[in-house]
Design a protein around this motif. Sequence first.
Motif, PDB file in Angstrom:
ATOM      1  N   TRP A   5       0.823  -1.213   0.000  1.00 16.17           N
ATOM      2  CA  TRP A   5       0.000   0.000   0.000  1.00 16.17           C
ATOM      3  C   TRP A   5       0.854   1.258   0.000  1.00 16.17           C
ATOM      4  O   TRP A   5       0.532   2.235  -0.684  1.00 16.17           O
ATOM      5  N   CYS A   6       1.947   1.231   0.751  1.00 18.94           N
ATOM      6  CA  CYS A   6       2.852   2.393   0.772  1.00 18.94           C
ATOM      7  C   CYS A   6       3.455   2.633  -0.603  1.00 18.94           C
ATOM      8  O   CYS A   6       3.533   3.770  -1.080  1.00 18.94           O
ATOM      9  N   ILE A   7       3.886   1.554  -1.253  1.00 17.58           N
ATOM     10  CA  ILE A   7       4.457   1.679  -2.592  1.00 17.58           C
ATOM     11  C   ILE A   7       3.399   2.178  -3.572  1.00 17.58           C
ATOM     12  O   ILE A   7       3.673   3.035  -4.418  1.00 17.58           O
ATOM     13  N   LEU A   8       2.183   1.667  -3.458  1.00 21.05           N
ATOM     14  CA  LEU A   8       1.106   2.086  -4.358  1.00 21.05           C
ATOM     15  C   LEU A   8       0.729   3.556  -4.155  1.00 21.05           C
ATOM     16  O   LEU A   8       0.553   4.296  -5.126  1.00 21.05           O
ATOM     17  N   ILE A   9       0.641   3.990  -2.912  1.00 24.92           N
ATOM     18  CA  ILE A   9       0.346   5.401  -2.622  1.00 24.92           C
ATOM     19  C   ILE A   9       1.463   6.283  -3.178  1.00 24.92           C
ATOM     20  O   ILE A   9       1.216   7.317  -3.796  1.00 24.92           O
ATOM     21  N   GLY A  10       2.695   5.864  -2.985  1.00 26.52           N
ATOM     22  CA  GLY A  10       3.830   6.602  -3.533  1.00 26.52           C
ATOM     23  C   GLY A  10       3.800   6.643  -5.050  1.00 26.52           C
ATOM     24  O   GLY A  10       4.079   7.675  -5.661  1.00 26.52           O
ATOM     25  N   TYR A  11       3.450   5.516  -5.674  1.00 26.72           N
ATOM     26  CA  TYR A  11       3.393   5.470  -7.135  1.00 26.72           C
ATOM     27  C   TYR A  11       2.343   6.435  -7.678  1.00 26.72           C
ATOM     28  O   TYR A  11       2.587   7.137  -8.664  1.00 26.72           O
ATOM     29  N   VAL A  12       1.207   6.473  -7.037  1.00 29.88           N
ATOM     30  CA  VAL A  12       0.146   7.385  -7.482  1.00 29.88           C
ATOM     31  C   VAL A  12       0.603   8.839  -7.357  1.00 29.88           C
ATOM     32  O   VAL A  12       0.382   9.650  -8.263  1.00 29.88           O
ATOM     33  N   CYS A  13       1.255   9.162  -6.259  1.00 31.92           N
ATOM     34  CA  CYS A  13       1.770  10.527  -6.094  1.00 31.92           C
ATOM     35  C   CYS A  13       2.871  10.822  -7.106  1.00 31.92           C
ATOM     36  O   CYS A  13       2.968  11.935  -7.626  1.00 31.92           O
ATOM     37  N   GLY A  14       3.694   9.839  -7.400  1.00 28.65           N
ATOM     38  CA  GLY A  14       4.774  10.024  -8.358  1.00 28.65           C
ATOM     39  C   GLY A  14       4.295  10.212  -9.780  1.00 28.65           C
ATOM     40  O   GLY A  14       5.023  10.736 -10.630  1.00 28.65           O
ATOM     41  N   ASN A  15       3.079   9.782 -10.075  1.00 25.72           N
ATOM     42  CA  ASN A  15       2.523   9.943 -11.419  1.00 25.72           C
ATOM     43  C   ASN A  15       2.239  11.387 -11.782  1.00 25.72           C
ATOM     44  O   ASN A  15       2.050  11.700 -12.948  1.00 25.72           O
ATOM     45  N   ILE A  16       2.201  12.250 -10.802  1.00 25.59           N
ATOM     46  CA  ILE A  16       1.953  13.670 -11.067  1.00 25.59           C
ATOM     47  C   ILE A  16       3.230  14.257 -11.660  1.00 25.59           C
ATOM     48  O   ILE A  16       4.227  14.424 -10.969  1.00 25.59           O
ATOM     49  N   SER A  17       3.199  14.568 -12.929  1.00 27.18           N
ATOM     50  CA  SER A  17       4.376  15.105 -13.615  1.00 27.18           C
ATOM     51  C   SER A  17       4.333  16.633 -13.568  1.00 27.18           C
ATOM     52  O   SER A  17       3.639  17.278 -14.355  1.00 27.18           O
ATOM     53  N   VAL A  18       5.083  17.189 -12.642  1.00 27.55           N
ATOM     54  CA  VAL A  18       5.082  18.634 -12.440  1.00 27.55           C
ATOM     55  C   VAL A  18       5.645  19.355 -13.662  1.00 27.55           C
ATOM     56  O   VAL A  18       5.136  20.400 -14.071  1.00 27.55           O
ATOM     57  N   ALA A  19       6.688  18.789 -14.282  1.00 21.76           N
ATOM     58  CA  ALA A  19       7.273  19.420 -15.470  1.00 21.76           C
ATOM     59  C   ALA A  19       6.261  19.470 -16.609  1.00 21.76           C
ATOM     60  O   ALA A  19       6.174  20.467 -17.331  1.00 21.76           O
ATOM     61  N   TYR A  20       5.507  18.426 -16.772  1.00 25.72           N
ATOM     62  CA  TYR A  20       4.483  18.393 -17.817  1.00 25.72           C
ATOM     63  C   TYR A  20       3.406  19.442 -17.545  1.00 25.72           C
ATOM     64  O   TYR A  20       2.978  20.153 -18.453  1.00 25.72           O
ATOM     65  N   ILE A  21       3.000  19.557 -16.289  1.00 29.44           N
ATOM     66  CA  ILE A  21       1.963  20.533 -15.923  1.00 29.44           C
ATOM     67  C   ILE A  21       2.465  21.961 -16.126  1.00 29.44           C
ATOM     68  O   ILE A  21       1.767  22.799 -16.705  1.00 29.44           O
ATOM     69  N   VAL A  22       3.685  22.233 -15.677  1.00 28.22           N
ATOM     70  CA  VAL A  22       4.248  23.581 -15.847  1.00 28.22           C
ATOM     71  C   VAL A  22       4.413  23.896 -17.335  1.00 28.22           C
ATOM     72  O   VAL A  22       4.119  25.013 -17.776  1.00 28.22           O
ATOM     73  N   GLY A  23       4.834  22.926 -18.110  1.00 28.30           N
ATOM     74  CA  GLY A  23       4.946  23.128 -19.555  1.00 28.30           C
ATOM     75  C   GLY A  23       3.603  23.418 -20.199  1.00 28.30           C
ATOM     76  O   GLY A  23       3.487  24.291 -21.064  1.00 28.30           O
ATOM     77  N   ARG A  24       2.577  22.686 -19.780  1.00 24.71           N
ATOM     78  CA  ARG A  24       1.235  22.910 -20.333  1.00 24.71           C
ATOM     79  C   ARG A  24       0.704  24.293 -19.952  1.00 24.71           C
ATOM     80  O   ARG A  24       0.021  24.942 -20.738  1.00 24.71           O
ATOM     81  N   VAL A  25       1.019  24.741 -18.744  1.00 29.92           N
ATOM     82  CA  VAL A  25       0.601  26.084 -18.330  1.00 29.92           C
ATOM     83  C   VAL A  25       1.262  27.131 -19.217  1.00 29.92           C
ATOM     84  O   VAL A  25       0.647  28.139 -19.578  1.00 29.92           O
ATOM     85  N   ARG A  26       2.510  26.864 -19.600  1.00 33.32           N
ATOM     86  CA  ARG A  26       3.234  27.781 -20.493  1.00 33.32           C
ATOM     87  C   ARG A  26       2.885  27.574 -21.967  1.00 33.32           C
ATOM     88  O   ARG A  26       3.401  28.263 -22.835  1.00 33.32           O
ATOM     89  N   GLY A  27       2.041  26.586 -22.257  1.00 36.58           N
ATOM     90  CA  GLY A  27       1.563  26.384 -23.620  1.00 36.58           C
ATOM     91  C   GLY A  27       2.391  25.442 -24.463  1.00 36.58           C
ATOM     92  O   GLY A  27       2.238  25.430 -25.692  1.00 36.58           O
ATOM     93  N   ILE A  28       3.252  24.624 -23.858  1.00 35.89           N
ATOM     94  CA  ILE A  28       4.044  23.666 -24.631  1.00 35.89           C
ATOM     95  C   ILE A  28       3.976  22.288 -23.981  1.00 35.89           C
ATOM     96  O   ILE A  28       3.655  22.153 -22.805  1.00 35.89           O
ATOM     97  N   ASP A  29       4.295  21.277 -24.771  1.00 39.58           N
ATOM     98  CA  ASP A  29       4.477  19.928 -24.253  1.00 39.58           C
ATOM     99  C   ASP A  29       5.977  19.750 -24.057  1.00 39.58           C
ATOM    100  O   ASP A  29       6.733  19.663 -25.014  1.00 39.58           O
ATOM    101  N   ILE A  30       6.421  19.718 -22.821  1.00 44.43           N
ATOM    102  CA  ILE A  30       7.844  19.695 -22.487  1.00 44.43           C
ATOM    103  C   ILE A  30       8.543  18.491 -23.112  1.00 44.43           C
ATOM    104  O   ILE A  30       9.743  18.526 -23.365  1.00 44.43           O
ATOM    105  N   ARG A  31       7.810  17.442 -23.405  1.00 41.08           N
ATOM    106  CA  ARG A  31       8.405  16.234 -23.976  1.00 41.08           C
ATOM    107  C   ARG A  31       8.784  16.400 -25.443  1.00 41.08           C
ATOM    108  O   ARG A  31       9.468  15.562 -26.000  1.00 41.08           O
ATOM    109  N   GLU A  32       8.352  17.477 -26.055  1.00 38.90           N
ATOM    110  CA  GLU A  32       8.683  17.731 -27.459  1.00 38.90           C
ATOM    111  C   GLU A  32       9.860  18.679 -27.629  1.00 38.90           C
ATOM    112  O   GLU A  32      10.239  18.997 -28.760  1.00 38.90           O
TER     113      GLU A  32
END
Length: 106
Positions: A5-32
């Motif tokens: 359960w600890c690993i699963l809770i951590g995995y779910v939290c780790g799925n939040i990609s802050v760089a992707y979100i910040v990139g989307r706020v700035r209007g780009i897909d950081i992965r490109e």
Amino acid sequence: MFRLWCILIGYVCGNISVAYIVGRVRGIDIREYGSGNAGTTNALRVLGRRAGAIVLAGDLLKCFFAMIVCWLVFKGNHPDMKYLIRIYAAAGTIRGHDYPAILKFR
């Protein structure tokens, strides 16, 4: 079972990609752009110092959040394993950060 359960809770939290979100706020897909990685270094290179600092802080906070949640949930049942609970949560967060299911494990 609490370890899983600890690993699963951590995995779910780790799925939040802050760089992707910040990139989307700035209007780009950081992965490109840059290295193609949705991480702090690429955000720093592509979006600048301020965005890189925000991404780094967000990545640290998601790990901290996972550890606190797991500790609050399981501390009553396993008081002698307070550090181990946090380690499992952090390990799950790292796995979720490196291989996020939301971004197709990339």
